[in-house]
Design a protein around this motif. Structure first.
Motif, PDB file in Angstrom:
ATOM      1  N   ALA A 159       0.851  -1.212   0.000  1.00 25.39           N
ATOM      2  CA  ALA A 159       0.000   0.000   0.000  1.00 25.39           C
ATOM      3  C   ALA A 159       0.878   1.251   0.000  1.00 25.39           C
ATOM      4  O   ALA A 159       0.547   2.267  -0.631  1.00 25.39           O
ATOM      5  N   ALA A 160       2.029   1.176   0.708  1.00 22.02           N
ATOM      6  CA  ALA A 160       2.941   2.327   0.745  1.00 22.02           C
ATOM      7  C   ALA A 160       3.487   2.606  -0.652  1.00 22.02           C
ATOM      8  O   ALA A 160       3.541   3.762  -1.106  1.00 22.02           O
ATOM      9  N   GLU A 161       3.880   1.536  -1.350  1.00 22.28           N
ATOM     10  CA  GLU A 161       4.435   1.687  -2.700  1.00 22.28           C
ATOM     11  C   GLU A 161       3.386   2.303  -3.632  1.00 22.28           C
ATOM     12  O   GLU A 161       3.667   3.246  -4.387  1.00 22.28           O
ATOM     13  N   GLU A 162       2.190   1.784  -3.551  1.00 28.01           N
ATOM     14  CA  GLU A 162       1.116   2.252  -4.441  1.00 28.01           C
ATOM     15  C   GLU A 162       0.750   3.719  -4.143  1.00 28.01           C
ATOM     16  O   GLU A 162       0.572   4.529  -5.060  1.00 28.01           O
ATOM     17  N   THR A 163       0.681   4.053  -2.862  1.00 26.31           N
ATOM     18  CA  THR A 163       0.348   5.442  -2.486  1.00 26.31           C
ATOM     19  C   THR A 163       1.440   6.390  -2.988  1.00 26.31           C
ATOM     20  O   THR A 163       1.149   7.472  -3.520  1.00 26.31           O
ATOM     21  N   THR A 164       2.695   5.948  -2.852  1.00 26.48           N
ATOM     22  CA  THR A 164       3.812   6.802  -3.295  1.00 26.48           C
ATOM     23  C   THR A 164       3.772   6.971  -4.809  1.00 26.48           C
ATOM     24  O   THR A 164       3.995   8.077  -5.329  1.00 26.48           O
ATOM     25  N   ARG A 165       3.469   5.887  -5.504  1.00 32.10           N
ATOM     26  CA  ARG A 165       3.372   5.990  -6.969  1.00 32.10           C
ATOM     27  C   ARG A 165       2.264   6.989  -7.360  1.00 32.10           C
ATOM     28  O   ARG A 165       2.474   7.884  -8.182  1.00 32.10           O
ATOM     29  N   LEU A 166       1.106   6.852  -6.723  1.00 36.79           N
ATOM     30  CA  LEU A 166      -0.014   7.735  -7.068  1.00 36.79           C
ATOM     31  C   LEU A 166       0.308   9.202  -6.746  1.00 36.79           C
ATOM     32  O   LEU A 166      -0.164  10.116  -7.410  1.00 36.79           O
ATOM     33  N   ALA A 167       1.138   9.402  -5.716  1.00 34.86           N
ATOM     34  CA  ALA A 167       1.448  10.770  -5.281  1.00 34.86           C
ATOM     35  C   ALA A 167       2.586  11.406  -6.066  1.00 34.86           C
ATOM     36  O   ALA A 167       2.742  12.636  -6.054  1.00 34.86           O
TER      37      ALA A 167
END
Ligand SMILES: O=C(O)c1cccc(C(=O)CC[C@H]2O[C@@H](n3cnc4c(=O)[nH]cnc43)[C@H](O)[C@@H]2O)c1
Ligand SMILES: [Zn+2]
Length: 354
Positions: A159-167
């Protein structure tokens, strides 16, 4: 913040009226956690497979929490009601309307994009929905919205990786995004593991605002400062247990986003009278007053200012100073900050004029 003694007990009704008209900034408020009972009931009626009540009055009981874990369980049942980009747009626009009604001129709304994209909301459509609502809210209500994208810590590094990608992906990252956060339960969710994600977000120009010290001790706040380079702390409630931490927060002017009623509703603090807000002020820590998940906690920002007035014995000038602290601690640009500060000053002078 200057302390102003005495007036609240003498003229509580007057102070409530003052707060209601006071221009304000809200720096710690969650997107889904701001859904009004009407919107939650409307979404629940659309999705009869959900256990969320369809009657706004039944929501009062549904939103009574036994502890923080129970709060997150209920929170996620409301997240489950948001299934289409139109649900996202409607929610965001209605949240802005509720903020505008309280004379909130500027708000940083914490959004958890991973919770929506993993529920099959298209990422591009999600970003367009929040941006569309942001622009409409600014044009129609005059309330400026900015986003904080947070990692739901308990969901782990995927979830951290995905949130960082989206941000940080330039093709996706919304114009209104200013900061990067970390939310959810703290117990068993060590802050240092998120350092690489915060490093990437900070390198992309985002400001660091993790939750810390809400349900665990001061060591989590230290971790947020050291490893995540926090510029403000979400809650930071348990910082009061460590005088060295209080001195550090005061010296480096790292504001705490204090949410008094939230801490009672999730049972992080036993009662408002036992809330450490007074200790923060005494130690010279910059505080801002916020509502967190207002309808879920039966509060709103105006009520949180009234609570602060009671606990800190503030009069109108003290409340105006508190409102200006939030503006100063915000990630709004300087001209925007100056505009709200001037509005606060004019409103307060007119109120205090004989
Ligand atoms: O979306 C999921 O499926 C999911 C799966 C596992 C874990 C999570 C979370 O941990 C989501 C937490 C959620 O809670 C929000 N929130 C709202 N108020 C607070 C608060 O006072 N303290 C901490 N977190 C809070 C947070 O923004 C996340 O969206 C989700
Ligand atoms: Zn929060």
């Amino acid at each position: 913040m200057t302390e102003h003694l005495g007036a609240f007990a003498a003229a509580p009704r007057d102070l409530h009226a003052f707060i209601a008209g006071l221009p304000k900034a809200e720096l710690h408020v969650h997107h889904v956690g701001s859904a009004s009972p009407r919107i939650v009931a409307e979404l629940a009626a659309r999705h009869p497979d959900s256990k969320v009540p369809t009657d706004p009055e039944a929501l009062v009981d549904y939103f009574t929490f036994t502890d923080f874990a129970h709060f997150i369980e209920v929170y996620l049942s409301v997240v489950d009601l948001i299934r289409t980009p139109e649900d996202v747009r409607l929610l965001t626009y209605e949240v802005a309307r509720d903020l505008a009604r309280q004379q909130v001129r500027y708000a940083e709304l914490t959004i958890t994009p991973w919770s929506s994209t993993r529920r099959n909301i298209d990422e591009r459509a999600f970003m367009d929905a929040i941006e569309d609502a942001r622009k409409a809210a600014e044009a129609e209500f005059g309330t400026v919205l900015r986003w904080c994208f947070d990692i739901p810590g308990e969901a782990g590094l995927e979830a951290a990786e995905e949130t960082t990608r989206l941000a940080t992906d330039d093709r996706l990252r919304p114009e209104g995004l200013v900061s990067f956060g970390l939310g959810g339960p703290e117990i068993g969710v060590e802050r240092p593991q998120f350092k690489p994600y915060f490093d990437r977000a900070i390198a992309a120009g985002l400001r660091s605002v993790p939750h810390a010290g809400e349900t665990t001790g001061p060591e989590t706040v230290w971790d947020a400062l050291t490893h995540l380079r926090a510029e403000r702390i979400g809650h930071g409630t348990n910082s009061f247990q460590d005088p060295k931490l209080l001195a550090h927060l005061a010296e480096h002017r790292i504001p705490l986003e204090v949410c008094p009623t939230s801490n009672i509703a999730t049972r992080a603090v036993r009662s408002l009278d036992e809330h450490p807000i007074k200790e923060f002020v005494k130690a010279g820590v910059v505080i801002t007053i916020n509502s967190d998940d207002p309808p879920m906690f039966g509060t709103d920002l105006n009520n949180e200012y009234a609570v602060a007035a009671r606990l800190l014995k503030l009069d109108a000038q003290g409340l105006a100073d508190l409102a200006k602290s939030a503006v100063d601690a915000s990630f709004l640009d300087e001209p925007g900050k100056a505009g709200i500060r001037n509005e606060i000053d004019s409103y307060t002078s007119a109120w205090l004029a004989p």
